[in-house]
Write an enzyme that holds these catalytic residues in place. Structure first.
Site, mmCIF file in Angstrom:
data_model
loop_
_atom_site.group_PDB
_atom_site.id
_atom_site.type_symbol
_atom_site.label_atom_id
_atom_site.label_comp_id
_atom_site.label_asym_id
_atom_site.label_seq_id
_atom_site.Cartn_x
_atom_site.Cartn_y
_atom_site.Cartn_z
ATOM 1 N N GLY A 1 0.785 -1.229 0.000
ATOM 2 C CA GLY A 1 0.000 0.000 0.000
ATOM 3 C C GLY A 1 0.811 1.270 0.000
ATOM 4 O O GLY A 1 0.403 2.261 0.600
ATOM 5 N N LEU B 1 -9.693 -7.332 -12.998
ATOM 6 C CA LEU B 1 -11.106 -7.082 -12.726
ATOM 7 C C LEU B 1 -11.968 -7.569 -13.885
ATOM 8 O O LEU B 1 -11.613 -7.407 -15.055
ATOM 9 C CB LEU B 1 -11.342 -5.593 -12.493
ATOM 10 C CG LEU B 1 -10.695 -5.022 -11.228
ATOM 11 C CD1 LEU B 1 -10.741 -3.501 -11.251
ATOM 12 C CD2 LEU B 1 -11.376 -5.557 -9.977
ATOM 13 N N ASN C 1 -6.282 3.122 -12.740
ATOM 14 C CA ASN C 1 -5.223 2.191 -12.364
ATOM 15 C C ASN C 1 -3.875 2.865 -12.568
ATOM 16 O O ASN C 1 -3.693 3.632 -13.519
ATOM 17 C CB ASN C 1 -5.284 0.927 -13.226
ATOM 18 C CG ASN C 1 -4.201 -0.075 -12.860
ATOM 19 O OD1 ASN C 1 -4.042 -0.428 -11.691
ATOM 20 N ND2 ASN C 1 -3.451 -0.534 -13.840
ATOM 21 N N HIS D 1 -0.023 1.885 -13.348
ATOM 22 C CA HIS D 1 0.704 0.738 -13.896
ATOM 23 C C HIS D 1 2.168 1.114 -14.088
ATOM 24 O O HIS D 1 2.470 2.176 -14.650
ATOM 25 C CB HIS D 1 0.088 0.328 -15.233
ATOM 26 C CG HIS D 1 0.771 -0.841 -15.861
ATOM 27 N ND1 HIS D 1 0.593 -2.134 -15.400
ATOM 28 C CD2 HIS D 1 1.637 -0.928 -16.905
ATOM 29 C CE1 HIS D 1 1.318 -2.967 -16.128
ATOM 30 N NE2 HIS D 1 1.956 -2.262 -17.050
ATOM 31 N N SER E 1 2.333 4.813 -15.640
ATOM 32 C CA SER E 1 1.177 5.406 -16.322
ATOM 33 C C SER E 1 -0.047 5.305 -15.429
ATOM 34 O O SER E 1 -0.233 4.305 -14.728
ATOM 35 C CB SER E 1 0.877 4.655 -17.635
ATOM 36 O OG SER E 1 2.005 4.563 -18.481
ATOM 37 N N ASP F 1 -4.888 -3.267 -19.043
ATOM 38 C CA ASP F 1 -3.953 -2.138 -19.150
ATOM 39 C C ASP F 1 -4.070 -1.420 -20.500
ATOM 40 O O ASP F 1 -3.068 -0.940 -21.050
ATOM 41 C CB ASP F 1 -2.507 -2.607 -18.936
ATOM 42 C CG ASP F 1 -2.265 -3.175 -17.545
ATOM 43 O OD1 ASP F 1 -2.927 -2.721 -16.601
ATOM 44 O OD2 ASP F 1 -1.418 -4.074 -17.405
#
Length: 217
Positions: free
Chosen positions: A13, A92, A106, A108, A135, A144
């Site tokens: 995290g 997901l 997201n 990445h 990104s 992605d």
């Protein structure tokens, strides 16, 4: 208005902690309304009060669809403005993405469209690339492959290993995510169908994070 952010995380995290630190410092006008994980032992969960945690092993459910329905229901219950995948290591499903489409982000660790999926640092080094990066993109069903909102770049140095490259990139990755969330929290970022709008204008190319942590065209 304070944006409500739900965070999906599977590990330590560090991006979540960066978000919480920015909120505490007053540099991000947002509230983390929940942290959700597929790993009940994930350190990320300990960064928020128990009442804002949700975790369950997918193996505890009859199938993937049942797990993702439970996850989506839990996320929706927090009434998030934005859902952020920050080190969430499961792909997901279409139903989850459809439920939050247009407010699902997201981060990445590659310069997309290069190196979708895993092991991005090693793949960039093995390819002989001179630079690497991260990104932030909208999430769509293809892995992605959603619109890239912004990127940050770092050089690949002689003798770099995947570990040294990851360590050097991580603080820039944090800064990138915070900059994009600043846009999102201010209502300056929207997805309309296949078009991403930034400050009300179509985003034709990803923004770049400069050395002063500003997003520039």
């Amino acid at each position: 208005m304070t944006a409500r952010i739900a965070v999906l995380a599977s590990g330590r995290g560090s991006n979540l902690q960066a978000i919480l630190d920015a909120i505490a410092a007053g540099t991000l006008q947002a509230e983390v309304v929940g942290v959700f994980s597929d790993k009940p032992s994930a350190p990320a969960l300990r960064q928020v009060p128990v009442a804002r945690r949700w975790a369950a092993k997918p193996s505890a459910f009859p199938d993937r669809a049942a797990y993702e329905t439970a996850l989506a229901d839990a996320v929706a219950a927090t009434r998030p403005d934005w859902v952020v995948c920050a080190g969430y290591m499961r792909i997901l499903g279409d139903a989850f993405i459809a439920r939050f489409r247009g407010r699902l982000l997201n981060i990445h660790p590659s310069l997309l469209p290069k190196y979708r999926g895993l092991h991005t640092h090693a793949r960039a080094i093995e390819a002989g690339d001179s630079e690497h990066g991260a990104s932030v993109h909208f999430v769509i069903p293809e892995l992605d492959a959603g619109t890239v909102i912004a990127q940050v770049r770092v050089p690949i140095l002689p003798g770099d290993t995947p570990e040294t490259l990851a360590t050097r990139l991580l603080p820039r990755e944090h800064a990138l995510l915070l900059a994009v969330l600043g846009l999102a929290s201010a209502g300056q970022l929207t997805e309309q169908g296949d078009v991403t709008l930034c400050h009300g204008q179509p985003l034709l190319n990803p923004l770049s994070l400069d050395s002063a942590d500003r997003l520039v065209s």
